[in-house]
Design a protein around this motif. Sequence first.
Motif, PDB file in Angstrom:
ATOM      1  N   UNK A 245     -20.333 -29.520 -47.425  1.00  0.00           N
ATOM      2  CA  UNK A 245     -21.584 -29.610 -46.683  1.00  0.00           C
ATOM      3  C   UNK A 245     -21.305 -29.815 -45.186  1.00  0.00           C
ATOM      4  N   UNK A 246     -21.747 -28.856 -44.382  1.00  0.00           N
ATOM      5  CA  UNK A 246     -21.550 -28.938 -42.923  1.00  0.00           C
ATOM      6  C   UNK A 246     -22.878 -28.695 -42.245  1.00  0.00           C
ATOM      7  N   UNK A 247     -23.129 -29.413 -41.174  1.00  0.00           N
ATOM      8  CA  UNK A 247     -24.296 -29.092 -40.356  1.00  0.00           C
ATOM      9  C   UNK A 247     -23.804 -28.310 -39.141  1.00  0.00           C
ATOM     10  N   UNK A 248     -23.962 -26.992 -39.234  1.00  0.00           N
ATOM     11  CA  UNK A 248     -23.431 -26.113 -38.190  1.00  0.00           C
ATOM     12  C   UNK A 248     -23.957 -26.496 -36.807  1.00  0.00           C
ATOM     13  N   UNK A 249     -25.255 -26.864 -36.780  1.00  0.00           N
ATOM     14  CA  UNK A 249     -25.851 -27.154 -35.473  1.00  0.00           C
ATOM     15  C   UNK A 249     -25.466 -28.532 -34.923  1.00  0.00           C
ATOM     16  N   UNK A 250     -24.615 -29.250 -35.659  1.00  0.00           N
ATOM     17  CA  UNK A 250     -24.170 -30.560 -35.161  1.00  0.00           C
ATOM     18  C   UNK A 250     -22.672 -30.578 -34.855  1.00  0.00           C
ATOM     19  N   UNK A 251     -22.043 -29.408 -35.000  1.00  0.00           N
ATOM     20  CA  UNK A 251     -20.598 -29.351 -34.769  1.00  0.00           C
ATOM     21  C   UNK A 251     -20.271 -29.661 -33.303  1.00  0.00           C
TER      22      UNK A 251
END
Length: 399
Positions: A245-251
């Motif tokens: 699970x990754x939040x792309x917009x928080x990288x």
Amino acid sequence: MSKKTIADVDVKGKKVLIRVDFNVPMKDGKITDDTRITAALPTIRHALEHGGKVIAFSHLGRVESEEDKKENSLKPAAERLSELLGKPVAFIPETRGEALEKAAAALKEGEILMFENTRFEDVPGKKESKNNPELGKYWASLGDVFVNDAFGTAHRAHASNVGISENIGEGLAVAGFLMEKEIKFIGEAVNNPKRPLVAILGGAKVSDKIGVIENLLTKADKVLVGGAMMFTFLKAQGKAVGKSRVEEDKVELAKSLLAKSGGKLILPVDTVAAAEFKNDSPAETVSVDAIPADKMGLDIGPGTVALFGAEIAKAKTVVWNGPMGVFEMPNFAKGTIGICEAIAGLQDAVTIIGGGDSAAAAISLGYEDKFTHISTGGGASLEYLEGKTLPGVASISDK
Ligand code: ADP
Ligand code: MG
């Protein structure tokens, strides 16, 4: 503590308004968990034993329509309270009016009544939730002293907390014992900790916890990051995280937090990965540098438990929010258990858990007694950890 508590006021012969948090889980009109009622007993008993005439009240659930009122009456909570106290609790099925006023005026020392769900005042007009000034004034007029013991709603300015505080009179809004504990433990751990202060952060999303991470990076000596949010940080370091699970917009945000953390932020070295989000999906422990493309990390690995454990062993204060893995599935609970064990091994440290799922994890895994304090307020504890001023706390009179 700089706030007045119920122990600082004389309640004898006074009408004591007590805002409790009886927002208990219910099923088919029955209470399924009465922890919150039990937690309020010390404050209520103190008031009764010291000759107070107690008027207790709380919100329960969401009340957005007349229909919602049917399922959200506080009556079952008043009945449970009566059983626990071993004395009658008169239930008044309204939130204002003649019956309530008469019952309040007729109370004798050591007697208690409870009135209906404060959120019934939200239909129509959201009077409770929008802190309607008339409503706070009215409730304040029913009593002589106001005791706020509802930490769980302290992050909201409602009529039943802030509104009453503003109208009860100078120095007469005080904290109950539960509220006092929350202010003391979370407030001091974050703002005036015994050091080293080690913060442990995990859970589902970076986006839920940005404020907490930012605040704790400025306050803690070490910040250990696990849970699903670790993968957004690992991705920010350029690592491949497979199906985790990754939040792309928080990288990008994670990159900047890493850059300004000054080495305080410590990330896992290994993870327990599986192909599917299922307890029986075959799992393997892999280095964070070798997460297979077709697998997702569902827990921190043993290497990380050892790494985090070594930091925890040095701590004098530990603040923990967010499980280290999908602790609801036994095969992915070992990381969270490992951190519980590390904390349980501390001798003279203050150890605090805040956050709904984190508290549930510690309790369900059997570590309830191993912490100095498990915060009862989910959203309120998070906002406290973010360093925000909670209106419900701020409105309590200073000593
Ligand atoms: P809290 O309520 O204590 O603030 P959160 O709501 O942020 O905590 O997070 C709790 C949830 O995070 C749990 O349901 C847990 O299963 C989930 N979680 C932890 N690690 C992972 C992971 N690696 N992948 C997916 N979900 C995770
Ligand atoms: Mg949660």
